[in-house]
Design an enzyme around this catalytic site. Structure first.
Site, short mmCIF file in Angstrom:
data_model
loop_
_atom_site.label_atom_id
_atom_site.label_comp_id
_atom_site.label_asym_id
_atom_site.label_seq_id
_atom_site.Cartn_x
_atom_site.Cartn_y
_atom_site.Cartn_z
CE LYS A 225 -4.20 -2.16 1.53
NZ LYS A 225 -3.65 -3.54 1.66
C1 LIG Z 1 -4.22 -4.69 0.92
C2 LIG Z 1 -3.41 -5.93 0.74
C3 LIG Z 1 -3.78 -6.95 -0.19
C4 LIG Z 1 -5.04 -6.86 -1.01
O1 LIG Z 1 -4.96 -5.88 -2.01
P1 LIG Z 1 -6.31 -5.29 -2.69
O2 LIG Z 1 -5.84 -4.18 -3.53
O3 LIG Z 1 -7.17 -4.84 -1.54
O4 LIG Z 1 -6.91 -6.40 -3.45
C5 LIG Z 1 -2.95 -8.04 -0.34
N1 LIG Z 1 -1.84 -8.19 0.41
C6 LIG Z 1 -1.45 -7.26 1.31
C7 LIG Z 1 -0.23 -7.49 2.12
C8 LIG Z 1 -2.22 -6.10 1.52
O5 LIG Z 1 -1.83 -5.19 2.43
#
Ligand SMILES: *Cc1c(COP(=O)(O)O)cnc(C)c1O
Length: 500
Positions: free
Chosen positions: A113
């Protein structure tokens, strides 16, 4: 480039307005009216150049009311100021013949993120300037642990913006708490709230709906906003790294290395949707693989056309994928229905009303050609971590392990020879307890008292250094110590804003 509402209930807006609004005020998500085709020759000429130059080519066509220099400046501040611990920002790691991991976790909070939350605040800050806004934007976040720190890192020290994070007191891990409370940027606030995460989240929602509070804030020159993951400004930065991955793949496999598959561990459907946008822009993708954990609503949906969130919620070792309503799917549905806002609205109203919706056969066929969906249970996820370490001496985090596991299943079923890139979404150190349990073939432990010793143990066992975002946290000064009751959150917010 204008942005439309997926539900046809809002006049088209510019990129900066879409980013400022976050979502369509009357419900719905903003999507670009057309998807620009990228001149791949021009992109290939950038082979060997830096991440920001490639990202600029990818995102600029979407940001119609931003100047080239504004975008370049935002990209440089996000990715070139030493906040990522790897010079390639998102390096492609070769695991085996034709099998690669795109490491998206070298940012300041050790998860993918950061790739978006480092850039989005700069785009938002420019958007404020474009609309001549004099008020300061206050980003309110309720967090169960991870998003809070990513938001603090992203919005810290951004002019015109404050960020206040509320977390459940005693409801996050010691490491998560320290990550947040050791944040030093002056425009940040971190508050522990007595109650659990749901209390915390509903109380933040209540703050957004509190007219008196908003009026008082307005008088003081503030307005509230959120950094929701369905904001276009969060999605767009993610499109860039799939092109970046392709350039690295060509360096490793040679220029004939296409088309390739992309495998994404999926929760809210943002990361995989970014890959879909890249594909539509001209990236030579063969298939997108949507990987779920035991909360496999998406797998069932892509197999049957029925999206049904009425089921038991499961807590797994990949908590960021423990999601039953994948908000960003709405954007894909709108596109495959041929930008049919009426049908999209119908599906979403059904989801809101009954927790489920069913798409027609034509839409289902269109989705079929785009996405292969699969899921992995806890046992397979743990086995993927253990076997990958034994075979390649490489440590996966739990989310990436779900993706690899689904890919192995796909490969067995199809013998598809195309190279594959797996989106590696978190550092294994972020989920030390589960990763250690996988390596030692033990049951995943309940929350451990001393997580710092787990980091050390994982580092010893694997020979990998502890991720810099998690190292030495216990020795950093704590800057935020406020604890309050739910009913006090509004007044604490006002106090913090006046003090800063
Ligand atoms: C948020 C997240 C996901 C999922 O991603 P999306 O964009 O919500 O599908 C997968 N792995 C990790 C470590 C995350 O923080």
């Amino acid at each position: 480039m204008l942005y439309l509402s997926t539900r046809g209930n809002y006049d088209p807006v510019s990129a900066s307005t879409a980013i400022l609004l976050g979502m369509v005020p009357s419900g719905g998500l903003f999507v670009p009216e057309t998807i620009p085709l990228l001149d791949t020759e021009r992109l290939l000429a950038l082979q060997g150049r830096g991440y920001t130059e490639v990202a600029q080519q990818v995102i600029a066509p979407y940001l119609g009311d931003y100047e080239e220099e504004e975008i370049a400046g935002a990209l440089a501040r996000a990715y070139n100021h030493g906040r990522f611990s790897h010079p390639l920002i998102a390096p492609l790691h070769r695991l085996d013949d034709g099998l690669y991991l795109l490491e998206l976790w070298h940012g300041p909070t050790a998860a993918f993120k950061d790739m978006a939350l480092q850039l989005m605040p700069h785009l938002l800050s420019r958007a404020l300037a474009k609309e001549n806004r004099r008020d300061e934007l206050v980003i309110l976040v309720a967090t169960s642990g991870d998003t809070g720190k990513a938001a603090l890192e992203g919005f810290g020290n951004i002019p015109g913006i404050r960020v206040i994070v509320f977390y459940p007191y005693g409801g996050v891990s010691r490491i998560q708490e320290l990550q947040m409370t050791t944040t030093s940027a002056a425009n940040t606030g971190v508050v522990a709230v007595r109650g659990n995460f749901d209390d915390c989240q509903s109380a933040v929602k209540a703050l957004f709906a509190d007219r008196d509070l908003k009026e008082e804030l307005r008088r003081k020159g503030f307005s509230l906003s959120s950094a929701n993951s369905i904001n276009w400004g969060r999605l767009l930065p993610q499109v860039a790294y799939y092109f970046w991955a392709w350039l690295q793949l060509r360096e490793k496999e040679g220029p004939d290395a296409c088309p390739f598959n992309i495998v994404v561990p999926t929760g809210n459907f943002g990361n995989i949707l970014a890959a879909w946008y890249a594909w539509q822009m001209g990236l030579p993708v063969k298939k997108l693989l949507c990987a779920s954990n035991e909360n496999k609503v998406l797998t069932d949906f892509f197999h049957s056309g029925l999206y049904d969130s009425n089921r038991e919620f499961r807590r797994t070792s990949s908590p960021s994928m423990d999601i039953l309503i994948s908000g960003n799917l709405e954007r894909l549905l709108f596109a495959v229905s041929g930008n049919d806002a009426g049908r999209t609205r119908g599906w979403m109203e059904s989801l809101g009303g009954t927790g489920a919706f069913q798409v027609d056969a034509k839409t289902r066929r269109a989705l079929d050609g785009l996405i292969y969906a699969g899921w992995a249970g806890e046992k397979e996820t743990m086995a993927a971590i253990r076997e990958t370490f034994a075979r390649y001496n490489y440590l996966l985090d739990t989310h990436t392990a779900v993706a690899l596991s689904v890919y192995h299943r796909y490969k067995e079923a199809t013998a598809d020879p195309a190279p594959a890139i797996i989106a590696a979404t978190a550092s294994p150190f972020k989920f030390s307890a589960s990763v250690l349990a996988a390596l030692k073939e033990e049951d995943p432990p309940q929350r451990q008292a001393d997580e710092f010793s787990l980091l050390e143990e994982l580092s010893r066992l694997s020979g990998m250094p502890i991720h810099p975002a998690l190292r030495d946290l216990q020795h950093k000064p704590v800057h935020h110590r406020t604890v309050c009751a739910r009913a006090e959150m509004g007044s604490v917010l006002l106090e913090l804003l006046e003090k800063q």
